[in-house]
Design an enzyme around this catalytic site. Sequence first.
Site, PDB file in Angstrom:
ATOM      1  N   HIS A 145     -11.296 -23.919 -41.808  1.00 45.16           N
ATOM      2  CA  HIS A 145     -12.534 -24.095 -42.581  1.00 45.16           C
ATOM      3  C   HIS A 145     -13.742 -23.906 -41.668  1.00 45.16           C
ATOM      4  N   CYS A 248     -28.489 -31.101 -39.466  1.00 46.64           N
ATOM      5  CA  CYS A 248     -28.513 -30.845 -38.005  1.00 46.64           C
ATOM      6  C   CYS A 248     -28.560 -29.340 -37.753  1.00 46.64           C
ATOM      7  N   ALA A 252     -30.786 -26.767 -35.269  1.00 44.57           N
ATOM      8  CA  ALA A 252     -30.194 -25.900 -34.242  1.00 44.57           C
ATOM      9  C   ALA A 252     -30.443 -24.426 -34.553  1.00 44.57           C
ATOM     10  N   MET A 347     -29.497   2.718 -22.648  1.00 45.04           N
ATOM     11  CA  MET A 347     -30.578   3.261 -21.811  1.00 45.04           C
ATOM     12  C   MET A 347     -30.268   3.147 -20.318  1.00 45.04           C
ATOM     13  N   GLU A 373     -23.164 -21.181 -36.144  1.00 43.07           N
ATOM     14  CA  GLU A 373     -24.277 -21.783 -36.902  1.00 43.07           C
ATOM     15  C   GLU A 373     -24.517 -21.036 -38.213  1.00 43.07           C
ATOM     16  N   PHE A 393     -21.750 -17.384 -53.120  1.00 44.10           N
ATOM     17  CA  PHE A 393     -20.747 -17.829 -52.141  1.00 44.10           C
ATOM     18  C   PHE A 393     -19.378 -17.984 -52.780  1.00 44.10           C
TER      19      PHE A 393
HETATM   20  P1  TGC Z   1     -24.264 -26.976 -50.679  1.00 45.52           P
HETATM   21  O1  TGC Z   1     -23.776 -27.529 -51.988  1.00 45.52           O
HETATM   22  O2  TGC Z   1     -25.169 -25.817 -50.690  1.00 45.52           O
HETATM   23  O3  TGC Z   1     -24.992 -28.159 -49.860  1.00 45.52           O
HETATM   24  C1  TGC Z   1     -24.427 -29.449 -49.729  1.00 45.52           C
HETATM   25  C2  TGC Z   1     -25.579 -30.421 -49.503  1.00 45.52           C
HETATM   26  O4  TGC Z   1     -26.259 -30.080 -48.272  1.00 45.52           O
HETATM   27  C3  TGC Z   1     -27.648 -29.722 -48.555  1.00 45.52           C
HETATM   28  N1  TGC Z   1     -27.972 -28.588 -47.671  1.00 45.52           N
HETATM   29  C4  TGC Z   1     -28.722 -28.691 -46.581  1.00 45.52           C
HETATM   30  N2  TGC Z   1     -29.393 -29.732 -46.073  1.00 45.52           N
HETATM   31  C5  TGC Z   1     -30.073 -29.517 -44.917  1.00 45.52           C
HETATM   32  N3  TGC Z   1     -30.104 -28.338 -44.280  1.00 45.52           N
HETATM   33  C6  TGC Z   1     -29.441 -27.266 -44.767  1.00 45.52           C
HETATM   34  N4  TGC Z   1     -29.442 -26.100 -44.092  1.00 45.52           N
HETATM   35  C7  TGC Z   1     -28.706 -27.411 -45.967  1.00 45.52           C
HETATM   36  N5  TGC Z   1     -27.942 -26.592 -46.721  1.00 45.52           N
HETATM   37  C8  TGC Z   1     -27.494 -27.318 -47.777  1.00 45.52           C
HETATM   38  C9  TGC Z   1     -27.673 -29.373 -50.025  1.00 45.52           C
HETATM   39  O5  TGC Z   1     -28.956 -29.559 -50.563  1.00 45.52           O
HETATM   40  C10 TGC Z   1     -26.662 -30.365 -50.579  1.00 45.52           C
HETATM   41  O6  TGC Z   1     -27.286 -31.632 -50.622  1.00 45.52           O
HETATM   42  P2  TGC Z   1     -26.913 -32.693 -51.768  1.00 45.52           P
HETATM   43  O7  TGC Z   1     -27.871 -33.799 -51.567  1.00 45.52           O
HETATM   44  O8  TGC Z   1     -27.105 -31.959 -53.068  1.00 45.52           O
HETATM   45  O9  TGC Z   1     -25.493 -33.083 -51.557  1.00 45.52           O
HETATM   46  O10 TGC Z   1     -22.979 -26.731 -49.756  1.00 45.52           O
HETATM   47  P3  TGC Z   1     -21.845 -25.632 -49.864  1.00 45.52           P
HETATM   48  O11 TGC Z   1     -20.548 -26.320 -49.651  1.00 45.52           O
HETATM   49  O12 TGC Z   1     -22.028 -24.803 -51.115  1.00 45.52           O
HETATM   50  O13 TGC Z   1     -22.096 -24.714 -48.568  1.00 45.52           O
HETATM   51  C11 TGC Z   1     -23.223 -23.947 -48.427  1.00 45.52           C
HETATM   52  C12 TGC Z   1     -23.186 -23.124 -47.102  1.00 45.52           C
HETATM   53  C13 TGC Z   1     -22.103 -22.073 -47.172  1.00 45.52           C
HETATM   54  C14 TGC Z   1     -24.520 -22.455 -46.982  1.00 45.52           C
HETATM   55  C15 TGC Z   1     -22.975 -24.034 -45.904  1.00 45.52           C
HETATM   56  O14 TGC Z   1     -21.843 -24.771 -45.956  1.00 45.52           O
HETATM   57  C16 TGC Z   1     -23.064 -23.331 -44.568  1.00 45.52           C
HETATM   58  O15 TGC Z   1     -24.145 -23.296 -44.025  1.00 45.52           O
HETATM   59  N6  TGC Z   1     -21.945 -22.745 -43.988  1.00 45.52           N
HETATM   60  C17 TGC Z   1     -21.946 -22.233 -42.650  1.00 45.52           C
HETATM   61  C18 TGC Z   1     -21.237 -23.202 -41.748  1.00 45.52           C
HETATM   62  C19 TGC Z   1     -21.918 -23.334 -40.413  1.00 45.52           C
HETATM   63  O16 TGC Z   1     -23.040 -22.955 -40.203  1.00 45.52           O
HETATM   64  N7  TGC Z   1     -21.204 -23.941 -39.468  1.00 45.52           N
HETATM   65  C20 TGC Z   1     -21.765 -24.177 -38.197  1.00 45.52           C
HETATM   66  C21 TGC Z   1     -20.852 -25.062 -37.358  1.00 45.52           C
HETATM   67  S1  TGC Z   1     -21.702 -25.754 -35.958  1.00 45.52           S
HETATM   68  C22 TGC Z   1     -21.889 -24.475 -34.896  1.00 45.52           C
HETATM   69  O17 TGC Z   1     -21.602 -23.355 -35.140  1.00 45.52           O
HETATM   70  C23 TGC Z   1     -22.485 -24.837 -33.606  1.00 45.52           C
HETATM   71  S2  TGC Z   1     -22.594 -23.545 -32.467  1.00 45.52           S
HETATM   72  C24 TGC Z   1     -23.761 -24.227 -31.473  1.00 45.52           C
HETATM   73  C25 TGC Z   1     -23.988 -23.566 -30.193  1.00 45.52           C
HETATM   74  O18 TGC Z   1     -23.056 -23.415 -29.384  1.00 45.52           O
HETATM   75  O19 TGC Z   1     -25.181 -23.234 -29.965  1.00 45.52           O
HETATM   76  P1  FAD Z   2     -14.855 -17.519 -41.479  1.00 40.75           P
HETATM   77  O1  FAD Z   2     -15.558 -18.590 -42.230  1.00 40.75           O
HETATM   78  O2  FAD Z   2     -13.385 -17.417 -41.624  1.00 40.75           O
HETATM   79  O3  FAD Z   2     -15.518 -16.119 -41.848  1.00 40.75           O
HETATM   80  C1  FAD Z   2     -14.891 -14.865 -41.579  1.00 40.75           C
HETATM   81  C2  FAD Z   2     -15.748 -13.773 -42.219  1.00 40.75           C
HETATM   82  O4  FAD Z   2     -15.804 -13.963 -43.627  1.00 40.75           O
HETATM   83  C3  FAD Z   2     -17.207 -13.798 -41.731  1.00 40.75           C
HETATM   84  O5  FAD Z   2     -17.672 -12.488 -41.577  1.00 40.75           O
HETATM   85  C4  FAD Z   2     -17.947 -14.490 -42.879  1.00 40.75           C
HETATM   86  O6  FAD Z   2     -19.308 -14.090 -42.945  1.00 40.75           O
HETATM   87  C5  FAD Z   2     -17.152 -14.011 -44.067  1.00 40.75           C
HETATM   88  N1  FAD Z   2     -17.275 -14.912 -45.213  1.00 40.75           N
HETATM   89  C6  FAD Z   2     -16.885 -16.207 -45.317  1.00 40.75           C
HETATM   90  N2  FAD Z   2     -17.205 -16.716 -46.511  1.00 40.75           N
HETATM   91  C7  FAD Z   2     -17.828 -15.737 -47.203  1.00 40.75           C
HETATM   92  C8  FAD Z   2     -18.413 -15.632 -48.489  1.00 40.75           C
HETATM   93  N3  FAD Z   2     -18.459 -16.666 -49.331  1.00 40.75           N
HETATM   94  N4  FAD Z   2     -18.946 -14.452 -48.854  1.00 40.75           N
HETATM   95  C9  FAD Z   2     -18.950 -13.401 -48.016  1.00 40.75           C
HETATM   96  N5  FAD Z   2     -18.408 -13.423 -46.782  1.00 40.75           N
HETATM   97  C10 FAD Z   2     -17.870 -14.586 -46.386  1.00 40.75           C
HETATM   98  N6  FAD Z   2     -18.519 -24.913 -34.745  1.00 40.75           N
HETATM   99  C11 FAD Z   2     -18.778 -26.250 -34.598  1.00 40.75           C
HETATM  100  O7  FAD Z   2     -18.561 -27.042 -35.501  1.00 40.75           O
HETATM  101  N7  FAD Z   2     -19.305 -26.725 -33.424  1.00 40.75           N
HETATM  102  C12 FAD Z   2     -19.558 -25.918 -32.363  1.00 40.75           C
HETATM  103  O8  FAD Z   2     -20.055 -26.398 -31.323  1.00 40.75           O
HETATM  104  C13 FAD Z   2     -19.257 -24.528 -32.478  1.00 40.75           C
HETATM  105  N8  FAD Z   2     -19.431 -23.699 -31.410  1.00 40.75           N
HETATM  106  C14 FAD Z   2     -18.987 -22.391 -31.492  1.00 40.75           C
HETATM  107  C15 FAD Z   2     -18.976 -21.599 -30.352  1.00 40.75           C
HETATM  108  C16 FAD Z   2     -18.492 -20.295 -30.402  1.00 40.75           C
HETATM  109  C17 FAD Z   2     -18.451 -19.472 -29.157  1.00 40.75           C
HETATM  110  C18 FAD Z   2     -18.060 -19.758 -31.641  1.00 40.75           C
HETATM  111  C19 FAD Z   2     -17.566 -18.346 -31.731  1.00 40.75           C
HETATM  112  C20 FAD Z   2     -18.055 -20.542 -32.770  1.00 40.75           C
HETATM  113  C21 FAD Z   2     -18.502 -21.879 -32.712  1.00 40.75           C
HETATM  114  N9  FAD Z   2     -18.431 -22.711 -33.831  1.00 40.75           N
HETATM  115  C22 FAD Z   2     -18.735 -24.057 -33.709  1.00 40.75           C
HETATM  116  C23 FAD Z   2     -17.826 -22.229 -35.075  1.00 40.75           C
HETATM  117  C24 FAD Z   2     -18.736 -21.350 -35.899  1.00 40.75           C
HETATM  118  O9  FAD Z   2     -19.729 -22.095 -36.543  1.00 40.75           O
HETATM  119  C25 FAD Z   2     -17.844 -20.595 -36.893  1.00 40.75           C
HETATM  120  O10 FAD Z   2     -17.108 -19.632 -36.153  1.00 40.75           O
HETATM  121  C26 FAD Z   2     -18.640 -19.925 -38.000  1.00 40.75           C
HETATM  122  O11 FAD Z   2     -19.277 -20.888 -38.823  1.00 40.75           O
HETATM  123  C27 FAD Z   2     -17.769 -19.019 -38.873  1.00 40.75           C
HETATM  124  O12 FAD Z   2     -16.577 -19.642 -39.250  1.00 40.75           O
HETATM  125  P2  FAD Z   2     -15.172 -18.908 -39.002  1.00 40.75           P
HETATM  126  O13 FAD Z   2     -15.125 -18.451 -37.604  1.00 40.75           O
HETATM  127  O14 FAD Z   2     -14.110 -19.824 -39.478  1.00 40.75           O
HETATM  128  O15 FAD Z   2     -15.220 -17.618 -39.918  1.00 40.75           O
END
Ligand code: TGC
Ligand code: FAD
Length: 394
Positions: A145, A248, A252, A347, A373, A393
């Site tokens: 997930h 959060c 970020a 380049m 993110e 989504f």
């Molecule tokens: P959805 O129903 O849209 O939202 C659930 C609740 O959250 C609220 N909300 C937000 N609140 C604050 N900031 C945001 N950006 C928000 N987006 C949504 C929303 O209003 C709702 O609130 P409530 O009160 O109604 O419950 O949720 P969904 O399940 O449909 O998902 C939406 C989606 C796909 C956009 C979201 O889940 C998403 O952003 N997916 C991407 C996952 C992601 O970004 N993962 C990052 C993991 S951490 C990481 O990668 C760290 S790397 C750091 C590093 O090394 O620098």
């Molecule tokens: P998936 O969710 O499996 O996605 C695979 C592909 O499918 C992507 O191209 C995506 O855009 C596409 N896709 C998915 N859903 C849809 C949709 N509904 N419609 C169209 N296309 C879709 N996470 C943390 O929690 N904490 C961290 O500190 C953190 N650090 C990270 C550091 C690194 C170096 C990396 C690579 C990742 C890190 N992550 C962290 C995880 C990161 O947030 C996830 O990799 C990212 O959110 C994508 O999830 P996934 O890799 O499972 O890809």
Amino acid sequence: MAARADLFQSPDYFALDELLSEEHKLIRETVRNYVKKEISPIIEDYAQRAEFPEQIVKQMGELGCFGPTVSVEYGGGGLDYISYGLMMQELERGDSGVRSTASVQGSLVMYPIYAYGSEEQKRKYLPKLANGEFLGCFGLTEPNHGSDPSSMLTTIKDAGDHVILNGAKMWISNAPYAHVAVVWAKDEHNIVRGLIVERGMPGFSTPTTHGKWSLRASATGELVFDNVKVPKENIFPNVQGLKGPLGCLTKARFGIAWGALGAAMDCYDTALRYSKERIQFDKPIAGFQLQQKKLAEMVTEITKAQLMVWRLGVLMNEGKATPQQVSMAKRNSCEIATNIARDARQMLGGMGITGEYSIMRHMMNLESVITYEGTHDIHLLITGMDVTGINAFK
Ligand code: TGC
Ligand code: FAD
């Protein structure tokens, strides 16, 4: 191959410096000098060896790069969002992994403790995270997930004065070195809760992820929870649901919007300098139209992105920025930086693939930055939903 001297000069085509305060400029200069002195000379070597330069944690803590917007009462900087953005820009100009360490610590660990934590949690953890005594990580993503965190399988179960935590998180930045982890898990009512897990709690381990071709100087790992007993006092009292971790991420992602731009600026600056020095067919390659097209497009995209992140910073300071605006800026900066890194590498010809220049490292790093993110496509769908009102989504 040793890295060259860091001669970076910041592009400022639209005189954006005039929009910055003296304090902003001082902060930017301080972090830029830190990067020139402590990061640029060592980072290529650490990246080549896929090793985390652990010393940067204390250094960045002392410099105030952790939690700059957290109030001074808890060890933060009490600064505004443009200051935070400028710090991330300068750190990522050095290396995306260095900025990652700071983003996770400030926006994904300190921010949730500050915004959702109890007074005891704030006093116990924030000052040590701010000065770099503690390193933190943020566990949201799971093996099955990633883009869809609402389906997470990690759980907590009530067991009196503590909860029992089970599950696994994957791709977690800082995990192998972290003293504390902010972890998101579902309770018996299927509600997402946030809690602070400390290294040393029995059943908690952080295996390192090996074999990355990107963010090689950043430590990535898993978080594994096998019946971990976590005191209830470690649960955030002031947030429930997915809006906790997503809130959060908004902070970020704002930092990444500025950070990726820093990497783009470094690639542009390197390509500009190289193309004025490199002679082919008896003249600098900067004198050929095809090379000028690349440089002109790079500086145009950088300038547009600079304007966007600056305006976003103003909106953040006024408390008016929407998560959707942050998504657009994160996506845009990652896209332009990825394209600029690729053009800049071309380049430099053959030299572009070596560690003598920073470009190839930025280019590989940006593949993570455009993915974590929220992926490039997820941010596009966030904008799509915002402008149409239709969720694509699901
Ligand atoms: P959805 O129903 O849209 O939202 C659930 C609740 O959250 C609220 N909300 C937000 N609140 C604050 N900031 C945001 N950006 C928000 N987006 C949504 C929303 O209003 C709702 O609130 P409530 O009160 O109604 O419950 O949720 P969904 O399940 O449909 O998902 C939406 C989606 C796909 C956009 C979201 O889940 C998403 O952003 N997916 C991407 C996952 C992601 O970004 N993962 C990052 C993991 S951490 C990481 O990668 C760290 S790397 C750091 C590093 O090394 O620098
Ligand atoms: P998936 O969710 O499996 O996605 C695979 C592909 O499918 C992507 O191209 C995506 O855009 C596409 N896709 C998915 N859903 C849809 C949709 N509904 N419609 C169209 N296309 C879709 N996470 C943390 O929690 N904490 C961290 O500190 C953190 N650090 C990270 C550091 C690194 C170096 C990396 C690579 C990742 C890190 N992550 C962290 C995880 C990161 O947030 C996830 O990799 C990212 O959110 C994508 O999830 P996934 O890799 O499972 O890809």
